[in-house]
Design a protein around this motif. Structure first.
Motif, PDB file in Angstrom:
ATOM      1  N   VAL A 186     -78.460 -13.487 -20.107  1.00 54.51           N
ATOM      2  CA  VAL A 186     -79.278 -12.770 -18.855  1.00 54.51           C
ATOM      3  C   VAL A 186     -78.559 -11.620 -18.140  1.00 54.51           C
ATOM      4  CG1 VAL A 186     -79.323 -14.180 -16.805  1.00 54.51           C
ATOM      5  CG2 VAL A 186     -81.267 -12.967 -17.339  1.00 54.51           C
ATOM      6  N   GLN A 187     -77.198 -12.004 -17.770  1.00 54.13           N
ATOM      7  CA  GLN A 187     -76.385 -10.984 -17.049  1.00 54.13           C
ATOM      8  C   GLN A 187     -76.149  -9.883 -17.919  1.00 54.13           C
ATOM      9  OE1 GLN A 187     -73.787 -12.559 -13.994  1.00 54.13           O
ATOM     10  NE2 GLN A 187     -73.518 -14.043 -15.354  1.00 54.13           N
ATOM     11  N   ARG A 188     -75.664 -10.113 -19.121  1.00 59.74           N
ATOM     12  CA  ARG A 188     -75.304  -8.957 -19.860  1.00 59.74           C
ATOM     13  C   ARG A 188     -76.390  -7.992 -20.448  1.00 59.74           C
ATOM     14  NH1 ARG A 188     -71.527 -12.421 -17.932  1.00 59.74           N
ATOM     15  NH2 ARG A 188     -69.319 -11.349 -18.820  1.00 59.74           N
ATOM     16  N   THR A 189     -77.558  -8.285 -20.746  1.00 54.62           N
ATOM     17  CA  THR A 189     -78.642  -7.904 -21.590  1.00 54.62           C
ATOM     18  C   THR A 189     -79.451  -7.202 -20.208  1.00 54.62           C
ATOM     19  OG1 THR A 189     -80.088  -9.679 -21.207  1.00 54.62           O
ATOM     20  CG2 THR A 189     -78.908  -9.200 -23.451  1.00 54.62           C
ATOM     21  N   ARG A 244     -75.903  -8.795 -12.155  1.00 50.85           N
ATOM     22  CA  ARG A 244     -75.171 -10.046 -11.709  1.00 50.85           C
ATOM     23  C   ARG A 244     -76.254 -11.033 -11.405  1.00 50.85           C
ATOM     24  NH1 ARG A 244     -70.382 -11.999  -9.102  1.00 50.85           N
ATOM     25  NH2 ARG A 244     -70.579 -13.465  -7.557  1.00 50.85           N
ATOM     26  N   LEU A 245     -76.119 -12.354 -11.625  1.00 55.07           N
ATOM     27  CA  LEU A 245     -76.862 -13.527 -11.236  1.00 55.07           C
ATOM     28  C   LEU A 245     -77.389 -13.311  -9.934  1.00 55.07           C
ATOM     29  CD1 LEU A 245     -75.678 -16.749 -12.930  1.00 55.07           C
ATOM     30  CD2 LEU A 245     -77.456 -15.527 -13.502  1.00 55.07           C
ATOM     31  N   ALA A 246     -78.566 -13.583  -9.657  1.00 56.73           N
ATOM     32  CA  ALA A 246     -79.117 -13.194  -8.522  1.00 56.73           C
ATOM     33  C   ALA A 246     -79.052 -14.460  -7.313  1.00 56.73           C
ATOM     34  CB  ALA A 246     -80.630 -13.089  -8.469  1.00 56.73           C
ATOM     35  N   LEU A 305     -84.131 -18.313 -10.310  1.00 55.38           N
ATOM     36  CA  LEU A 305     -82.965 -17.816 -10.459  1.00 55.38           C
ATOM     37  C   LEU A 305     -83.183 -16.866 -11.452  1.00 55.38           C
ATOM     38  CD1 LEU A 305     -79.968 -17.344 -10.080  1.00 55.38           C
ATOM     39  CD2 LEU A 305     -79.418 -19.308 -11.293  1.00 55.38           C
ATOM     40  N   TYR A 306     -83.544 -17.078 -12.423  1.00 53.39           N
ATOM     41  CA  TYR A 306     -83.816 -16.472 -13.833  1.00 53.39           C
ATOM     42  C   TYR A 306     -84.708 -15.358 -13.518  1.00 53.39           C
ATOM     43  CZ  TYR A 306     -82.766 -15.971 -18.973  1.00 53.39           C
ATOM     44  OH  TYR A 306     -82.506 -15.582 -19.893  1.00 53.39           O
ATOM     45  N   LEU A 307     -85.575 -15.424 -12.970  1.00 49.61           N
ATOM     46  CA  LEU A 307     -86.593 -14.356 -12.595  1.00 49.61           C
ATOM     47  C   LEU A 307     -85.974 -13.395 -11.930  1.00 49.61           C
ATOM     48  CD1 LEU A 307     -90.447 -15.620 -12.295  1.00 49.61           C
ATOM     49  CD2 LEU A 307     -89.155 -14.388 -14.220  1.00 49.61           C
ATOM     50  N   ARG A 308     -85.349 -13.741 -10.785  1.00 56.03           N
ATOM     51  CA  ARG A 308     -84.826 -13.026  -9.704  1.00 56.03           C
ATOM     52  C   ARG A 308     -83.467 -12.184 -10.391  1.00 56.03           C
ATOM     53  NH1 ARG A 308     -82.148 -15.767  -5.467  1.00 56.03           N
ATOM     54  NH2 ARG A 308     -81.813 -13.795  -4.384  1.00 56.03           N
ATOM     55  N   THR A 309     -82.909 -12.674 -11.405  1.00 54.28           N
ATOM     56  CA  THR A 309     -82.018 -12.104 -11.946  1.00 54.28           C
ATOM     57  C   THR A 309     -82.613 -11.034 -12.852  1.00 54.28           C
ATOM     58  OG1 THR A 309     -80.496 -13.802 -12.031  1.00 54.28           O
ATOM     59  CG2 THR A 309     -80.020 -12.103 -13.477  1.00 54.28           C
ATOM     60  N   LEU A 310     -83.678 -11.227 -13.593  1.00 56.33           N
ATOM     61  CA  LEU A 310     -84.305 -10.180 -14.504  1.00 56.33           C
ATOM     62  C   LEU A 310     -84.785  -9.135 -13.728  1.00 56.33           C
ATOM     63  CD1 LEU A 310     -86.433 -12.423 -16.992  1.00 56.33           C
ATOM     64  CD2 LEU A 310     -84.498 -10.750 -17.413  1.00 56.33           C
ATOM     65  N   ARG A 355     -82.721  -6.061 -13.187  1.00 55.28           N
ATOM     66  CA  ARG A 355     -82.039  -5.670 -14.428  1.00 55.28           C
ATOM     67  C   ARG A 355     -82.039  -4.001 -14.316  1.00 55.28           C
ATOM     68  NH1 ARG A 355     -87.135  -7.131 -15.712  1.00 55.28           N
ATOM     69  NH2 ARG A 355     -88.433  -5.348 -16.745  1.00 55.28           N
ATOM     70  N   LYS A 356     -81.084  -3.467 -14.824  1.00 49.29           N
ATOM     71  CA  LYS A 356     -80.947  -2.005 -15.180  1.00 49.29           C
ATOM     72  C   LYS A 356     -81.418  -1.606 -16.428  1.00 49.29           C
ATOM     73  CE  LYS A 356     -78.568  -1.942 -11.329  1.00 49.29           C
ATOM     74  NZ  LYS A 356     -78.205  -3.410 -11.260  1.00 49.29           N
ATOM     75  N   GLU A 357     -82.072  -2.365 -17.148  1.00 47.66           N
ATOM     76  CA  GLU A 357     -82.839  -2.095 -18.435  1.00 47.66           C
ATOM     77  C   GLU A 357     -84.272  -1.940 -18.187  1.00 47.66           C
ATOM     78  OE1 GLU A 357     -81.680  -1.177 -21.430  1.00 47.66           O
ATOM     79  OE2 GLU A 357     -79.497  -1.357 -20.966  1.00 47.66           O
ATOM     80  N   PRO A 358     -84.966  -1.130 -18.626  1.00 48.33           N
ATOM     81  CA  PRO A 358     -86.401  -1.165 -18.555  1.00 48.33           C
ATOM     82  C   PRO A 358     -87.134  -2.373 -19.143  1.00 48.33           C
ATOM     83  CG  PRO A 358     -85.878   0.974 -19.795  1.00 48.33           C
ATOM     84  CD  PRO A 358     -84.555   0.146 -19.179  1.00 48.33           C
ATOM     85  N   HIS A 359     -86.615  -2.572 -20.482  1.00 47.23           N
ATOM     86  CA  HIS A 359     -87.183  -3.799 -21.407  1.00 47.23           C
ATOM     87  C   HIS A 359     -86.323  -4.888 -20.926  1.00 47.23           C
ATOM     88  CE1 HIS A 359     -89.977  -1.190 -23.598  1.00 47.23           C
ATOM     89  NE2 HIS A 359     -88.993  -0.288 -23.211  1.00 47.23           N
ATOM     90  N   ILE A 360     -87.170  -6.196 -21.221  1.00 48.02           N
ATOM     91  CA  ILE A 360     -86.427  -7.597 -21.358  1.00 48.02           C
ATOM     92  C   ILE A 360     -86.232  -7.808 -22.652  1.00 48.02           C
ATOM     93  CG2 ILE A 360     -86.669  -9.856 -20.732  1.00 48.02           C
ATOM     94  CD1 ILE A 360     -88.992  -8.875 -18.519  1.00 48.02           C
ATOM     95  N   TYR A 361     -84.968  -7.947 -22.907  1.00 50.72           N
ATOM     96  CA  TYR A 361     -84.395  -8.369 -24.270  1.00 50.72           C
ATOM     97  C   TYR A 361     -84.995  -9.374 -24.901  1.00 50.72           C
ATOM     98  CZ  TYR A 361     -81.304  -8.760 -28.355  1.00 50.72           C
ATOM     99  OH  TYR A 361     -80.903  -8.967 -29.491  1.00 50.72           O
ATOM    100  N   VAL A 362     -85.009  -9.386 -26.094  1.00 59.96           N
ATOM    101  CA  VAL A 362     -85.852 -10.629 -26.923  1.00 59.96           C
ATOM    102  C   VAL A 362     -85.068 -11.921 -26.465  1.00 59.96           C
ATOM    103  CG1 VAL A 362     -86.338 -11.602 -29.139  1.00 59.96           C
ATOM    104  CG2 VAL A 362     -85.685  -9.022 -28.909  1.00 59.96           C
ATOM    105  N   ALA A 363     -83.912 -11.927 -26.539  1.00 59.91           N
ATOM    106  CA  ALA A 363     -83.160 -13.351 -26.085  1.00 59.91           C
ATOM    107  C   ALA A 363     -83.634 -13.912 -24.862  1.00 59.91           C
ATOM    108  CB  ALA A 363     -81.557 -12.988 -26.044  1.00 59.91           C
TER     109      ALA A 363
END
Lengths: 250, 551
Positions: B143-146, B150-152, B206-211, B214-222
């Protein structure tokens, strides 16, 4: 178009989560909810009796020792199963089972109708060391059950908890739970009569492990094994519509 | 690790640990000699141990404020270590229980070590200990790389990881003491279940806050898969585990579901634990580590969409195929069978998508054992999803159900798919996480690969044989129309296969030990890479170097 929609969807985390919940909920709702509302799911059987406190304690030992990992309690509607184990299992037979113990694997045989198939003495010998009676068996030995005293003080609470979930235990059953547990394994004691009174004449009252002076976990487990398949006779009764004799006048 | 927290965060950690400690004391006091009391002691020791760890570094200097512009990898490192530790433990318990089926006296005449109590220590050890830690660790990484963020949270990732491991410890120690609900793959009792809900909600937030960062407009498939894993497992866990404790001073509870409804809820849970824990989460891993390792973009974005929603929608219907020919109403059985067969479409869409991603990189599969781990995982995923759909067909199930064929099927998935993708991901992840040039020994990766392949094949073939023989023996009739074999005849026929299966499992365990050693030596002995690509979040200045596989 669909792709465009998805392009938008995957830009919003909350929207995506809601879509996941929506997609994932349908199957469970369609398959589970009707099981509570469609009446025929569980048959109506007037003679269905409750587990006695001793049998319930035995059931909890069966669960604790993980017996369900190797023994199923569900005879399927297949010819060879019915011939090997007896009439196929009905939903009503596990109506009070919390949790159900239908199982998923038969390393050992099905136990849905093992009650009454062997003597108490056989069960005790078998549990003490299965290979004494079945040399090829790979079942673990449960010697310590015969040495371990059965905890009976909280049996009333166990019945109470189940009553809260809808199992029709009466106040008298709850109040006498410990005494009934003792009485069921001590046939000639004054406590034995109450068991038959409260749970029905068909209740097996016997010494189970052969010692009546004190209750062991062995007593409880054998009492449970002996009641399997015997809470109701429904599976043995003819439920098919009666065949009409041909009318000679017609 | 603790040095990376500010003093305020260290304080928060201590407050949380204190609350857990107090809960442990209360449980110990209420439970007394009941296993609940023992679990109270375990909880208070666990929190006291961690508290000591935090206190020891409590007065260390504040961390570099630069930390917030880097990825948060400390919890991932610990998660990888825990994954390997649980893997070795869980697989060892598997070999032991397998050996007990051939040599029952290996229980040494004690209660805690009998087959029925050990079996869930194996299943929980590998599914939740090994698989769960791998999922938490890799989801934090992916989630951090895609997201290039950084984790929220600074303390919450630790809370999720360590809280989850406390749940696993409670589960496994409980089985030794006979604490179990007997619901397969949901054995832990009510207090452990409640604790897991707290941990899981924290994970979700935590997962939602990290997403959200994100600096990417799209959420990656993984991340779709990791989200499905987190959300649906929460739903399944809560519904299946609803129960009333006998009292607050003991571990035992009674589930609110009874009989046929309980069977349906249990297998709705059980099958979707396979779907959303053992499939969705690990597909999340696949969709990130496969393109990274192969250096190829995912073959098709459309196939990814199709398979994701197919899996999310279809799987939830399939659980009733565990109850064919039982007292469950026929219409539910038929629905379960139908959806199980349809499930092959999205499953093979995923597997095909992954294999086609390897086009143009097959020479790497040949040379690189790590990529080969991932490739074999995909092949086993394809095989076992086909086998699963096949076994869900009623007449096939009539033969296979209750036999070792089911066990073989599960292990084709668990060893061949789950463990292979996990090891492939770990070998990809470890050098980059610890900033090493490479793994300590690529020869040992190769050794591990062949041990794992051989072990899996021996295991699965043994169980296919024993299962089909068992199923056939149960239903064979003599010419006179009577059953040809007693149950015991079928058991006697199983012994050679039980020995073979234990041997296959032993090889797989040895492979896991080799992996743990290799990871340990990589961290200890391989020098830090002089030049490793900048692996930092997008701070708006430099373009992120994160792998961004095609969408």
């Amino acid at each position: 178009m669909a792709e465009l929609f998805h392009h938008k969807l995957e830009r919003t985390a909350i929207g995506f989560v809601i879509a996941i919940i929506a997609a994932a909920s349908v199957g469970g709702i369609v398959e589970i909810a009707p099981l509570f509302t469609i009446h025929e799911t569980v048959e109506d059987v007037p003679d269905m009796r409750l587990y006695t406190p001793l049998e319930q304690a035995g059931r909890n030992i069966y669960i604790r020792e993980g017996c369900y990992a190797c023994h199923s309690q569900m005879i399927r509607t297949l010819r060879d199963e019915v011939e090997r184990y007896g009439p196929y299992s009905l939903a009503v037979e596990s109506k009070y089972d919390r949790p159900m113990l239908w199982g998923s694997k038969r390393t050992g045989p099905d136990l849905a109708r093992v009650g009454g198939k062997y003597s108490d003495f056989w069960h005790v010998a078998h549990l003490i060391n299965p290979r004494d009676v079945v040399p090829e068996s790979n079942m673990p030995a449960y010697r310590w059950l015969a040495r371990t005293a059965l905890e009976t003080n909280d049996l009333g609470q166990h019945l109470q908890a189940q009553r809260a979930l809808g199992v029709p235990y009466t106040d008298a059953m709850i109040a006498n739970a410990a005494a009934d547990a003792f009485g069921q394994a001590a046939p000639d004691s004054p406590f034995a009569t109450g068991v038959a009174e409260r749970y029905g004449e068909k209740t097996q009252i016997s010494a189970f492990d052969g010692v009546v002076s004190h209750l062991t976990e062995m007593d409880a487990l054998v009492a449970y094994l002996q009641v399997l398949g015997r809470l109701t006779d429904a599976a043995y009764s003819n439920t098919a519509a009666p065949e009409q004799a041909p009318d000679p006048t017609n | 690790m603790v040095q990376q927290l500010t003093s305020g965060e260290r304080q928060n950690a201590l407050v949380i640990l204190l609350c857990v400690f107090v809960a442990g004391v209360i449980m110990a006091a209420l439970g007394g000699s009941d296993p609940l009391g023992m679990h109270g002691v375990i909880i208070l020791l666990f929190s006291a141990g961690l508290g000591a760890l935090v206190s020891r570094s409590f007065y260390e200097p504040e961390p570099d404020p630069q930390r917030l512009s880097q990825y948060y990898d400390d919890p991932i490192k610990v998660g990888i270590a825990l994954t390997l530790a649980w893997g070795v433990f869980g697989m060892f318990m598997g070999v032991w229980t397998a050996a007990q089926l051939a040599w029952p006296d290996l229980a040494f005449d004690a209660g805690w070590s009998s087959f029925g109590r050990l079996r869930p220590t194996h299943t929980t050890g590998v599914i939740f200990g090994f698989g769960g830690n791998a999922l938490i660790a890799t989801s934090f990484h992916v989630v951090q790389r895609t997201s290039r963020a950084r984790l929220a949270g600074q303390v919450s990732p630790w809370f999720v990881l360590l809280g989850y491991n406390l749940f696993c410890i409670l589960a496994v120690t409980g089985y030794f003491m006979g604490v179990t609900q007997s619901k397969e793959y949901a054995e832990p009792e009510w207090y452990a279940d409640l604790w897991l809900v707290v941990v899981w909600v924290t994970f979700f937030v935590l997962y939602l806050r990290t997403l959200a960062r994100r600096k990417e407009p799209h959420i990656y498939v993984a991340n779709w898969y990791f989200m499905a894993f987190i959300v649906v497992v929460a739903i399944l866990h809560i519904v299946n585990n609803l129960a009333i404790p006998v009292s607050f001073t003991q571990a035992k509870s009674y589930t609110i579901w009874a009989g046929v409804q309980d069977a349906m809820v249990q297998w709705w849970y059980g099958h979707n634990a396979v779907a959303f824990f053992l499939t969705a989460g690990f597909l999340g891993m696949l969709y990130y580590y496969l393109p990274v390792r192969a250096q190829r973009p995912i073959f098709s974005y459309r196939l990814s969409i199709l398979s994701f929603w197919g899996i999310t929608f279809f799987y939830m219907w399939a659980g009733s195929h565990h109850l064919h020919y039982t007292a469950l109403p026929h219409w539910v059985q038929n629905l379960g069978m139908t959806f199980s067969v349809m499930l092959l479409v999205p499953s093979w869409a995923s597997a095909g998508n992954a294999l086609l991603t390897l086009n143009g990189a097959w020479h790497k599969v040949r040379d690189d054992a790590t990529l080969r781990f991932i490739m074999v995982a995909v092949v086993f995923y394809g095989l076992s999803t086909f086998e699963g759909s096949f076994m869900a067909i009623r007449p096939v199930n009539a033969l296979s159900h209750y036999t070792d064929w089911t066990v073989g099927h599960v292990h084709a998935g668990a060893l061949g798919w789950v463990a292979f993708i996990t090891f492939g991901s770990i070998y990809t992840l470890v050098p980059s996480l610890w900033k090493r040039e490479r793994m300590y020994s690529s020869a040992l990766v190769e050794v591990h690969f062949w041990l794992a392949v051989t072990g899996t094949l021996i295991y699965v073939f043994a169980m296919w044989n024993s299962g089909i023989i068992q199923g056939l023996m149960w239903r064979t009739y003599t010419e006179e129309g009577t059953l040809a074999y007693s149950f015991l005849d079928s058991l006697v026929a199983m012994y050679p296969y039980y020995i073979g299966r234990a041997f296959g499992g032993l090889l797989f365990l040895l492979g896991a030990i080799v992996a743990a050693f290799n990871v340990w030596m990589t961290v200890r002995a391989v020098p830090v890479a002089a030049v490793r690509q900048a692996d930092v979040p997008d701070t708006g200045l430099a373009p992120g170097a994160a792998a961004t596989p095609a969408e």
